[in-house]
Design a protein around this motif. Structure first.
Motif, PDB file in Angstrom:
ATOM      1  N   TYR A   1      -2.548   0.212  -4.477  1.00 40.70           N
ATOM      2  CA  TYR A   1      -2.428  -1.133  -3.913  1.00 40.70           C
ATOM      3  C   TYR A   1      -1.697  -1.989  -4.944  1.00 40.70           C
ATOM      4  O   TYR A   1      -2.268  -2.354  -5.977  1.00 40.70           O
ATOM      5  CB  TYR A   1      -3.804  -1.714  -3.593  1.00 40.70           C
ATOM      6  CG  TYR A   1      -4.553  -0.925  -2.542  1.00 40.70           C
ATOM      7  CD1 TYR A   1      -4.368  -1.173  -1.179  1.00 40.70           C
ATOM      8  CD2 TYR A   1      -5.429   0.088  -2.910  1.00 40.70           C
ATOM      9  CE1 TYR A   1      -5.035  -0.447  -0.217  1.00 40.70           C
ATOM     10  CE2 TYR A   1      -6.109   0.836  -1.948  1.00 40.70           C
ATOM     11  CZ  TYR A   1      -5.912   0.561  -0.611  1.00 40.70           C
ATOM     12  OH  TYR A   1      -6.584   1.298   0.342  1.00 40.70           O
TER      13      TYR A   1
ATOM     14  N   SER B   1     -12.378   2.949   0.011  1.00 38.58           N
ATOM     15  CA  SER B   1     -11.170   3.597   0.520  1.00 38.58           C
ATOM     16  C   SER B   1     -11.436   5.086   0.730  1.00 38.58           C
ATOM     17  O   SER B   1     -12.034   5.734  -0.121  1.00 38.58           O
ATOM     18  CB  SER B   1     -10.009   3.422  -0.452  1.00 38.58           C
ATOM     19  OG  SER B   1      -9.585   2.083  -0.485  1.00 38.58           O
TER      20      SER B   1
ATOM     21  N   ALA C   1      -5.058   6.176  -3.091  1.00 35.86           N
ATOM     22  CA  ALA C   1      -4.041   5.212  -2.673  1.00 35.86           C
ATOM     23  C   ALA C   1      -3.747   4.238  -3.797  1.00 35.86           C
ATOM     24  O   ALA C   1      -4.564   4.014  -4.690  1.00 35.86           O
ATOM     25  CB  ALA C   1      -4.493   4.449  -1.429  1.00 35.86           C
TER      26      ALA C   1
ATOM     27  N   LYS D   1      -1.800  -3.677 -10.074  1.00 37.56           N
ATOM     28  CA  LYS D   1      -2.071  -2.593  -9.135  1.00 37.56           C
ATOM     29  C   LYS D   1      -3.495  -2.099  -9.274  1.00 37.56           C
ATOM     30  O   LYS D   1      -4.077  -2.118 -10.356  1.00 37.56           O
ATOM     31  CB  LYS D   1      -1.105  -1.430  -9.401  1.00 37.56           C
ATOM     32  CG  LYS D   1      -1.420  -0.141  -8.645  1.00 37.56           C
ATOM     33  CD  LYS D   1      -0.633   1.035  -9.193  1.00 37.56           C
ATOM     34  CE  LYS D   1      -1.286   2.340  -8.794  1.00 37.56           C
ATOM     35  NZ  LYS D   1      -0.575   3.509  -9.331  1.00 37.56           N
TER      36      LYS D   1
ATOM     37  N   ARG E   1     -11.081  -3.277   0.708  1.00 30.06           N
ATOM     38  CA  ARG E   1     -10.521  -2.307  -0.237  1.00 30.06           C
ATOM     39  C   ARG E   1     -10.655  -2.745  -1.693  1.00 30.06           C
ATOM     40  O   ARG E   1     -10.250  -2.016  -2.591  1.00 30.06           O
ATOM     41  CB  ARG E   1      -9.045  -2.071   0.071  1.00 30.06           C
ATOM     42  CG  ARG E   1      -8.731  -1.823   1.542  1.00 30.06           C
ATOM     43  CD  ARG E   1      -9.205  -0.482   2.010  1.00 30.06           C
ATOM     44  NE  ARG E   1      -9.099  -0.338   3.467  1.00 30.06           N
ATOM     45  CZ  ARG E   1      -8.744   0.780   4.091  1.00 30.06           C
ATOM     46  NH1 ARG E   1      -8.464   1.858   3.386  1.00 30.06           N
ATOM     47  NH2 ARG E   1      -8.703   0.835   5.421  1.00 30.06           N
TER      48      ARG E   1
ATOM     49  N   HIS F   1       0.844  -1.200   0.000  1.00 30.08           N
ATOM     50  CA  HIS F   1       0.000   0.000   0.000  1.00 30.08           C
ATOM     51  C   HIS F   1       0.876   1.245   0.000  1.00 30.08           C
ATOM     52  O   HIS F   1       1.822   1.361   0.783  1.00 30.08           O
ATOM     53  CB  HIS F   1      -0.902   0.003   1.235  1.00 30.08           C
ATOM     54  CG  HIS F   1      -1.631   1.305   1.460  1.00 30.08           C
ATOM     55  ND1 HIS F   1      -1.100   2.345   2.189  1.00 30.08           N
ATOM     56  CD2 HIS F   1      -2.848   1.730   1.030  1.00 30.08           C
ATOM     57  CE1 HIS F   1      -1.965   3.346   2.213  1.00 30.08           C
ATOM     58  NE2 HIS F   1      -3.028   3.002   1.517  1.00 30.08           N
TER      59      HIS F   1
END
Length: 653
Positions: free
Chosen positions: A264, A258, A262, A298, A252, A232
């Motif tokens: 991931y 969220s 961000a 991602k 998430r 993260h």
């Protein structure tokens, strides 16, 4: 009836903002990139990941220019598009805007598989500024959105492995000096768009490289990937391992769960098939898969907090729906760069298409179900075989040029006599920007400009710097040599080159501006402000007209001069500079923001507050930039209005 894939030209008309002129000032300052992490975060990382986090990170944008001349005045404009279609899919590609796949339509269902932005609105997200959201973008160069986001690529028809046509996109990536290509084709009767990608390193030295394919999809999706953990990364600039899909009691895998923007980065196990999917509540959506070389996967989310929602509105028309991004890259994370050995290449195959699978329920079962559906629709072995079949076609020469990119690759091939089959960089591609450098290559001298105008682009690679050092030391050559030396880290010698050029230079302001940046970087802010003021005065005297090139120069130098003068509290001089700006420049959002800062410095907070109340819009507001909130807090204790709230992280504790 099976329809053999064909490629045709179309015109896509959208409400679109103007890109405007590039910033003519060489970007001498360190790269302002939000995606950085701290050394302490490397504890416990896999060894290769920790090593690649420190693998030659980009420190400068040179030789690329900043693209900050765009606005937010959208009106219908025609964009050149190339359309590929079989009986299952229709792909719309924008060769003049980074080769973006703007749309991928599944014909049997009538479903758009991507997030298709209904407008073209540049924003300050690329490494060099202008970027826009939507579709599939090809990111090469270094951590962040590519400098080619809003630039033209070369495009051509090429024979496809199945006897149809491929669309080849190619260019020369200038930050790392690497040629690359993307071959797109639709196999007959296939529900999947194939993309064969190749990056070549023709140099006699290893080069750090970077690639992420970014796919925008509607954010009302569940995102699935074959991983139980992810790395993260948020705008607090911390990289940490978290469980997938839930941590802190929040699932998430649903982007709107969220709170803040961000990344991931899924930790896909070795030997596991590489894929990522985004499915709606009914189980329909898009899947992306690839050969194993494209290792990383991602999810990027904007989050549901006010700042993330404001960015979503900023990038499109309010009320048209938001997006998230599912991505695939060469490394585990986007903070890494991968070594590409001398005179070698890296290549892989990607596939994009529809997927129907139950999206909800327990994570492991949902992932297993989606993977089984993917294997049924497009077996892993078929992707590997398609890559093997495509690879010999990567060298096939184009049969018809469909769009033109830049001439920088042609210049490098001319210099080194490289042979790059499949991606022609011919002398016919050279243009005005390359003309003086071609002359330097041919004669050993950099020609003086034939008329007074802002200086052209500087080449900074070691071989060009060597040529500048041995060329006759004219003021024009010394200016470019200084920029190349600065890029190489030899700042003292760069300053000497610029100072040497001053006594005989017909145009002083480019040199004074470079010296002012050098002063700022060494902490001499008063001297920098004085040099900026002198540079701006010289530019005002030299300006020949109100055309686009001179207006861009006035705006770029005026902005830096105002900031330098305000930093040392020379408000009267800053007001003088403001008054000399062209009216069209003063009306821009960035300059209205600077005037608000000037009014506050002059003791006129009511005037500064009025700029906000009038609906201030800073077109080139940078990703993660918090200047609006900071200035607002100096003016009032009132909450920051929603239209000015672009915060992408929690307030510091």
């Amino acid at each position: 009836m099976v329809i053999v894939t064909r490629i045709r030209r179309e015109v896509l008309t959208l409400p679109a903002a103007q890109l405007g002129q590039d910033n003519p000032l060489p970007p001498l300052r360190p790269l302002d990139e939000a995606h950085r992490t701290e050394d302490r975060d490397r504890d416990g990382m896999p060894a290769d990941m920790a090593r690649q986090l420190g693998q030659d990170p980009l420190r400068s944008l040179l030789p690329v220019r900043v693209r900050d001349g765009y606005d937010r005045a959208r009106e219908p404009r025609a964009l050149d598009a190339l359309v590929m279609e079989n009986d299952r899919l229709r792909a719309t590609i924008l060769p003049g805007l980074g080769g973006r796949v703007a749309s991928l339509l599944h014909l049997p269902s009538g479903s758009e598989l991507l997030y298709r932005n209904p407008v073209f609105q540049p924003a300050n997200f690329a490494l060099n500024g202008a970027w826009y959201s939507g579709g599939i973008e090809w990111n090469i160069g270094a951590t962040g959105h590519t400098t080619l986001s809003c630039a033209p690529l070369h495009a051509a028809r090429v024979p496809a492995p199945d006897g149809g046509e491929m669309l080849r996109l190619w260019e020369w990536e200038r930050l790392r000096d690497l040629p690359f290509q993307v071959d797109l084709w639709l196999p007959d009767g296939s529900d999947f768009l194939y993309a064969g990608v190749r990056i070549r390193n023709p140099h006699e030295r290893p080069v750090p490289t970077y690639w992420w394919s970014n796919i925008a999809v509607p954010e009302e999706r569940r995102v699935l990937a074959p991983a139980e953990e992810a790395w993260h990364f948020g705008y607090q600039r911390r990289l940490r391992r978290v469980p997938v899909p839930s941590y802190d009691g929040v699932d998430r895998s649903h982007p709107l769960n969220s709170p803040y923007a961000a990344d991931y980065f899924y930790d896909v196990p070795e030997r596991r098939r590489r894929w990522i999917a985004a499915l709606d509540a009914d189980g329909h959506g898009l899947v992306q898969t690839s050969t194993d070389t494209l290792r990383g996967r991602k999810l990027f989310v904007w989050g549901h907090r006010p700042g993330g929602r404001r960015w979503q509105e900023w990038l499109t028309e309010p009320g048209t729906g938001g997006y998230c991004e599912i991505q695939a890259g060469l490394a585990r994370t986007q903070l890494e760069h991968v070594r590409l050995d001398a005179e070698s290449e890296v290549s892989w195959l990607e596939a994009y298409g529809p997927l129907d699978a139950p999206p909800e329920g327990e994570w492991t079962g949902a992932v297993r179900g989606a993977e089984e559906r993917l294997e049924s629709a497009l077996p892993r072995a078929h992707v590997e075989q398609a890559y093997t079949t495509w690879k010999p076609y990567a060298d096939t020469e184009p049969t018809e040029i469909l769009a033109a990119g830049s001439g920088w690759g042609a210049l490098e091939v001319l210099r080194a006599d490289w042979k790059l089959p499949g991606t022609p960089f011919s002398e016919a591609m050279l243009g005005d920007a390359q003309a003086p450098w071609r002359e330097l290559l041919r004669t050993g001298s950099l020609p003086e400009p034939r008329r007074v105008r802002p200086p052209g682009e500087t080449l900074v690679a070691p071989h060009w710097r060597d040529m500048l050092e041995t060329a006759p030391a004219t003021p024009h050559t010394e200016y470019h040599l200084g920029v190349a030396q600065w890029h190489a880290g030899d700042r003292a010698q760069a300053v000497r080159s610029w100072e040497r050029a001053l006594p005989l230079a017909p145009s002083l302001w480019p040199l004074l501006r470079c010296l002012a940046v050098a002063d700022q970087e060494s902490g001499h802010h008063e001297r920098a402000a004085e040099r900026y003021a002198d540079a701006f005065d010289d530019l005002c005297r030299e300006r020949r007209d109100d055309g686009a090139a001179w207006t861009a120069a006035m705006a770029a130098l005026g902005r830096e001069t105002l900031q330098a003068l305000l930093r040392v509290r020379r408000t009267a001089d800053a007001r003088t500079v403001w008054n000399r700006l062209l009216p069209a420049v003063r009306r821009r959002g960035r300059f209205r923001l600077l005037e608000a800062e000037l009014l506050l410095a002059e003791g006129r907070p009511a005037g500064a507050r009025a700029a906000f109340d009038a609906g201030l819009e800073v077109a080139d507001l940078r990703e993660g930039e918090e200047v609006l909130g900071r200035l607002w807090s100096r003016l009032t204790d009132e909450p920051l209005p929603a239209r000015h709230d672009f915060r992408m992280r929690p307030d510091p504790a």
